[in-house]
Scaffold this active site. Sequence first.
Site, PDB file in Angstrom:
ATOM      1  N   HIS A  51     -16.516  -6.719   4.533  1.00 59.15           N
ATOM      2  CA  HIS A  51     -16.826  -5.853   3.395  1.00 59.15           C
ATOM      3  C   HIS A  51     -17.912  -4.842   3.754  1.00 59.15           C
ATOM      4  O   HIS A  51     -17.886  -3.707   3.279  1.00 59.15           O
ATOM      5  CB  HIS A  51     -17.266  -6.692   2.190  1.00 59.15           C
ATOM      6  N   VAL A  86     -17.018  -0.319   4.178  1.00 52.37           N
ATOM      7  CA  VAL A  86     -17.632   0.740   3.372  1.00 52.37           C
ATOM      8  C   VAL A  86     -18.810   1.330   4.147  1.00 52.37           C
ATOM      9  O   VAL A  86     -19.772   0.631   4.444  1.00 52.37           O
ATOM     10  CB  VAL A  86     -18.127   0.191   2.018  1.00 52.37           C
ATOM     11  N   SER A 122     -25.061  -2.101   4.403  1.00 53.64           N
ATOM     12  CA  SER A 122     -25.161  -1.546   3.052  1.00 53.64           C
ATOM     13  C   SER A 122     -24.760  -2.557   1.980  1.00 53.64           C
ATOM     14  O   SER A 122     -25.247  -2.509   0.852  1.00 53.64           O
ATOM     15  CB  SER A 122     -24.313  -0.276   2.921  1.00 53.64           C
ATOM     16  N   GLU A 175     -23.384  -1.556  -3.713  1.00 58.76           N
ATOM     17  CA  GLU A 175     -22.084  -2.210  -3.476  1.00 58.76           C
ATOM     18  C   GLU A 175     -22.123  -3.675  -3.907  1.00 58.76           C
ATOM     19  O   GLU A 175     -21.161  -4.193  -4.485  1.00 58.76           O
ATOM     20  CB  GLU A 175     -21.732  -2.161  -1.986  1.00 58.76           C
ATOM     21  N   PRO A 219      -9.796  -3.257   0.698  1.00 54.80           N
ATOM     22  CA  PRO A 219      -8.500  -3.781   0.241  1.00 54.80           C
ATOM     23  C   PRO A 219      -8.666  -5.029  -0.621  1.00 54.80           C
ATOM     24  O   PRO A 219      -9.506  -5.889  -0.334  1.00 54.80           O
ATOM     25  CB  PRO A 219      -7.778  -4.099   1.556  1.00 54.80           C
ATOM     26  N   THR A 239      -3.740 -25.847   6.880  1.00 57.24           N
ATOM     27  CA  THR A 239      -4.964 -26.253   7.595  1.00 57.24           C
ATOM     28  C   THR A 239      -6.113 -25.347   7.145  1.00 57.24           C
ATOM     29  O   THR A 239      -6.575 -24.489   7.898  1.00 57.24           O
ATOM     30  CB  THR A 239      -4.779 -26.156   9.125  1.00 57.24           C
TER      31      THR A 239
END
Length: 334
Positions: free
Chosen positions: A80, A84, A90, A99, A172, A254
Amino acid sequence: MRLHYFTLFLLLVPLKLSSIYGISPQPNKSLKSLPPEAFLSIDHYHTTCPDAEGIISQKVAAWVKQDPTLAPAIIRLHFHDCAVRGCDGSILLNHLGSERTALESKTLRGFQLIDDIKAELERKCPKTVSCADILTAAARDATLLVGGPFWEVPFGRKDGKISLSTEANLVPHGHENITALIAFFQEKGLDILDLVTLSGSHTIGRSTCSSVMDRIYNFNGTQKPDPSINVYFLKLLRKRCKSEMDLVHLDVITPRTFDTIYYTNLMRKVGLLSTDQSLFSDARTAPFVEAFATQPFLFTSQFSVSMVKLGNVQVLTRPNEGEIRVNCNRVNTV
């Protein structure tokens, strides 16, 4: 068939280690013309903070021992961050409108672990090790702890000063089609192979049921489930997902082991997210899914390469860029 996929792998994966690991450039090449990741180096802290990697590794191991779910959480937090504005820490900034405060970031975890590492490093090497570097190395160490591969992390990233909640939705969410995912990865300097490889981190960890409710009840507004879901897996998901905030394993077979069963699951139509399952239904990505499912060593070796590439995305390395934060939660005061 295995030889075919191995040949495909070798043809499409030229490992440009000199650019990935920050090996010294040719002396006649202008520094200004070099990409920012060329200034990263695996020995960046060897003299200024020689114990940095050891401290990070020990802290990650201690926290994951107490809470094993932190391993996939740290890997996800790293993704993540890099998704960005690049790998600039950030996502760690904690202020109104950052964020981290966005709705899309509400399930992210591992911030306290990064704070603990940073506090120890500030005691040993004040104002030296960036939060971006800490998070990148912690993702590597978390991978190791669950049985994944080792890779050398090139260091030298600086921390960004900007973090906007409105940009958190760029990551995404599990509903995109393959074309959109490929385009997103290519914008970051990553390719189709990296997309399939990094998706393999879903071999561990969990997701909230909010990410799959549409798939199991109302796929594309049809009021019916996604026809690509295995019927027995569909029944299991409906049983476990009573509310959107319930948790379900990304790899139902698993869930706590870093292996290639994730790819086998896709071939059996038991991928959790639609973005996962689409990797096997799309002709551009399916050959890599099959290769990884049948030859685990291809996946583990490529995972190391793709994670280094991810950690090099849009890094801040030049003199006029970023800073070394004293506290990962906020930018430095003048």
